[in-house]
Design an enzyme around this catalytic site. Structure first.
Site, PDB file in Angstrom:
ATOM      1  CG  HIS A 451      -2.154  -0.805   1.048  1.00  0.00           C
ATOM      2  ND1 HIS A 451      -2.673  -1.606   2.031  1.00  0.00           N
ATOM      3  CD2 HIS A 451      -2.975  -0.945  -0.018  1.00  0.00           C
ATOM      4  CE1 HIS A 451      -3.783  -2.181   1.579  1.00  0.00           C
ATOM      5  NE2 HIS A 451      -3.980  -1.807   0.348  1.00  0.00           N
ATOM      6  CB  CYS A 749       0.775   1.736 -23.671  1.00  0.00           C
ATOM      7  SG  CYS A 749       0.792  -0.029 -24.035  1.00  0.00           S
TER       8      CYS A 749
END
Length: 818
Positions: A451, A749
């Site tokens: 996280h 990309c």
């Protein structure tokens, strides 16, 4: 009433540990269970009188099962039968394995099994080990009325990260006991196992994202599968992993979706997880909440009140986290909400409560023990699951702090900019980071999918994981950290400080890119955004993206048992196209497989899914899914004619695949057709592929892992997956040369396009469009505007000729940052 169980062992500690393990598998009323272990003098041995007393104590009329550990314990058990007051009592001494048999027997007895069923379950408890080691054994059977219905079969996708491990397996066995049905669960490549056997279900070794086959016979077959499906879909109350693709680490190319066990919680070398270079003073986080000291046991008449303290603490912590989540936004809100759900897991109260009621453990120690064990399970699971162990420890610290009156450590509240140094950050701490004062982060553990790393990238805060630096850095000392190179520099000199920011720079505060994308020497380079659904459109437009270089269409397919209809897809795609009228949108067809398994197109299990049936390959067996999607893209393009729609397929490796996709896309009415280059095979065939397509787009994350033979989810291999690897850049150079010869457009990309420095190298290699996260658009657009084509080509040559990824980066910095 229920079958009674007696555990006879030479060792009391062994018997107690086996009992505690077995009782953790059930959440309801436990069956009668007694121990007859050790001698009255506290030594190793068994006592026939004690065994007889234990049998009498657990007898409720349904029979008693006796499990023994060693051969001489059998003698004590048999002798005990002679001491029983009722010679007709149904007592079975069985040869089941002591620990596994006790666990399986307790669960079956708790679910109302007869003595025959409990004994059979206990005897079969070694089957998971025997299957894993190549032995053979028959599985237990469940006696049900099968005449009322034929077999019912369904598939389900596991959504909780750890899969059907011990606790979910125990809950399945417990809750299915109410149905008159024989239920089995099967993972691909494994035999079907009884759903009423927690050991066998846990032994399947499932993980989040796996697909399992559920089968049932009996009068309640349909109802049983309905209930089981709901449990699986709910994730068993555990933290459910988001299987939607998320941005990978800029330096590592890591993908946070896999829950594979190949990672470690801390890399063996420094690892950059969020790019940027900053200079500032160290601010160390205070030490975490420590394990409380247990002062004796709680008196029996006080245990109910002590359990109530746990309930109140858990309730308060959950409410506080939910309140924080309600006031947060974006990624921070998602992190806090997930932590609140973890704190609300009923397992905390039930297991801690059991330790208080049964053992007299103080509340704080009971909570600590329970969540310590769960954190260890997460760590043992490896990969992203191991990185989530910090979430569990955060919940533990918060609850224990409530129970003991301690203050939680938190982010230093300083007015001046600082570089935060911590062993690890709890998700709630990470979510409350103030990017206006926190310049950067140095962690002692974690990984690119933690996280902390995800939020640091979202906020644009440079971050490095370096266990040695964490241990040595002192409060107040000035350091330089570089999230690209993973450098932590103590006592930096003037050269080290060059280009290092000393003030926070929020990506969201930068002015939007005004466009168009153009080098200082005049050449056009399109600056595009990656989007994953209509939710991403507003940010991409606001940040100034000239269009979309990667429209991920998986959002339409994830979380479903069947493919979306043509109508559903047309509406979803058109909504994104509406936001980019007058601009280009490159649509990628379904990229299922690997970390994004879908039950209706991908195999239930593969030995190596990253090298398996994924991307375009799923159309081999399910061509209708691709045909429908291409038709939907074409219809959406017709509804929004102002948008320039391009389409490409992922994971193309052969000329045959290229021919087939281009032909089908053109047949659907799509004008601009290309492929993604993600394999060395596609690079090797580039001279022929460019004759067939209008454009190519490079997925650098996958191309890097296949080029370097390095799993991009393995933290210890992150340096090999760096987009700065000269071997990777040379592949891009070869691709660029082939595209230049045919005027075929080439874009990137992958996450590497978000790196302003690397963007210049990519342009020098022939790339003419760059697609990235929305927040990176202004940064990369501004950087490109400062480079000339000659500089970009010089930088590309230097990078390709460098001896390492670090050397390539340093060489380019001297050219482009001069």
């Amino acid at each position: 009433m229920a079958v009674g169980i007696v555990a006879v062992s030479h060792s009391l500690p062994l018997a107690e540990a086996a009992r505690d393990l077995a009782l953790q598998m059930i959440s309801g009323e436990q069956p009668p269970l007694a121990l007859a272990a050790g001698t009255p003098e506290g030594e190793f041995g068994t006592d026939a009188v004690a065994v007889a007393e234990a049998i009498a104590a657990v007898d409720s009329g349904d029979g008693v099962l006796v499990l023994v550990d060693l051969g001489s314990a059998i003698l004590s058990a048999e002798m005990a039968l002679e001491f029983l007051p009722d010679p007709d009592l149904d007592v079975r001494i069985i040869s089941a394995p002591f620990v596994e048999g006790l666990l399986a027997g307790v669960v079956r007895a708790a679910t109302g099994g007869s003595i025959d069923e409990v004994a059979e379950e206990a005897r079969a408890a070694l089957i998971p080990k025997q299957q894993q080691l190549g032995d053979t054994a028959e599985q237990p059977t469940v006696s049900v009325d099968t005449a009322a219905t034929d077999e019912v079969r369904r598939t389900a996708t596991i959504v909780n990260a750890a899969g059907l491990h011990a606790r979910p397996a125990g809950r399945i066995a417990e809750e299915l006991a109410q149905f008159n049905a024989s239920v089995t669960i099967q993972k691909a490549g494994r035999d079907a196992v009884s759903a009423r056997s927690p050991l066998m279900v846990a032994g399947l070794g499932t993980r989040g994202g796996d697909t399992v086959t559920l089968s049932a016979n009996g009068a309640d077959a349909t109802a049983a599968l309905d209930h089981l499906e709901n449990m699986i879909a709910d994730g068993f109350g555990e933290l459910v992993e988001n299987l939607v693709e998320q941005p990978a680490a800029a330096a590592a190319g890591a993908d946070p979706q896999s829950v594979d066990a190949r990672n470690h919680s801390a890399p063996t070398r420094p690892l950059g997880v969020s790019s940027g270079r900053v200079l500032g003073p160290v601010a160390r986080m205070a030490a975490p909440v420590s394990e409380p000291i247990a002062h004796g046991t709680i008196a029996e008449n006080e245990r109910a009140a002590e359990k109530q303290r746990v309930i109140e603490a858990v309730t308060q912590v959950t409410a506080e986290l939910e309140e924080l989540a309600a006031t947060a936004t974006g990624t921070a809100q998602e992190v806090l909400a997930a932590t609140a759900k973890l704190a609300a897991d009923p397992v905390i109260i039930s297991e801690a409560g059991a330790k208080i009621i049964d053992q007299g453990r103080p509340a704080a120690n009971a909570v600590w023990d329970v969540l310590r064990d769960i954190a260890r399970q997460f760590t043992a699971g490896g990969g992203e699951l191991a990185e989530r162990a910090s979430d569990v420890r955060d919940v533990r610290a918060r609850i224990v702090a409530k129970l003991t009156g301690q203050q939680l450590p938190g982010i230093p509240n300083l007015k001046q900019p600082f570089i935060l140094v911590a062993h690890d950050l709890a998700p709630a701490d990470t979510a409350t980071l103030n990017p206006k004062t926190c310049l950067g982060i140095v962690l002692g553990s974690g990984g690119p999918t933690s996280h902390t790393a995800i939020l640091a990238r979202a906020l644009g805060i440079p971050a490095v994981i370096d266990a040695a630096a964490f241990a040595e850095l002192e409060d107040g000392e000035e350091i330089v950290i570089d999230g690209e190179t993973a450098e932590v520099i103590r006592q930096p000199n003037d050269s080290d400080k060059l280009d290092a920011r000393t003030a926070p720079q929020l990506l969201s505060d930068l002015p939007p890119f005004a466009g168009p994308g153009r080098l200082a020497s005049g050449e056009t380079v399109q600056i595009l955004a990656n989007v994953g659904s209509s939710k991403d459109v507003a940010a991409a437009v606001e940040r100034g993206a000239e269009g979309v270089g990667l429209f991920r269409t998986e959002f339409c397919f994830l979380g479903r048992e069947t493919a979306p209809s043509l109508t559903e897809q047309v509406a979803a795609y058109a909504e994104v196209l509406q936001g980019f009228k007058g601009r280009k949108v490159v649509v990628r067809t379904l990229d299922a497989g690997s970390d994004k398994p879908l039950p209706f197109v991908t195999p239930a299990a593969e030995e190596n899914p990253a090298l398996g049936v994924r991307g375009y390959r799923t159309s081999w067996n399910y061509p209708d899914v691709l045909t429908t999607q291409l038709a939907a893209i074409a219809q959406a393009a017709t509804q929004v004619p102002e948008t320039d729609v391009w389409v490409m397929a992922p994971m193309i490796a052969t000329l045959e695949e290229t021919h087939s996709f281009v032909e089908e896309a053109r047949h659907a009415g799509l004008k601009h057709v290309g492929i993604m280059v993600e394999t060395p095979a596609a690079v090797g065939l580039a001279d022929q592929i460019v004759e067939l397509v209008d454009f190519v787009s490079v997925g650098t994350n996958d191309l890097a892992q296949y080029t370097m033979a390095a799993d991009r989810m393995a933290t210890d291999l992150a340096h090999l997956n760096s987009p700065w690897q000269p071997a990777l850049l040379r592949q891009l150079r070869a691709l660029g040369e082939n595209c230049a010869d045919t005027a075929v457009s080439i874009g990137v990309c992958g996450e590497s396009a978000s790196d302003p420095l690397l963007a210049g190298v990519l342009v020098g290699l022939g790339v003419n469009s760059l697609s990235m996260t929305a927040n990176a658009v202004p940064v990369v657009g501004a950087a490109i505007a400062g480079y000339t084509m000659e500089q970009c080509q010089q930088a590309a040559a230097a990078a390709c000729n460098a001896e390492s990824a670090d050397a390539a980066r340093c060489a380019v910095r001297e050219i482009l940052a001069a």
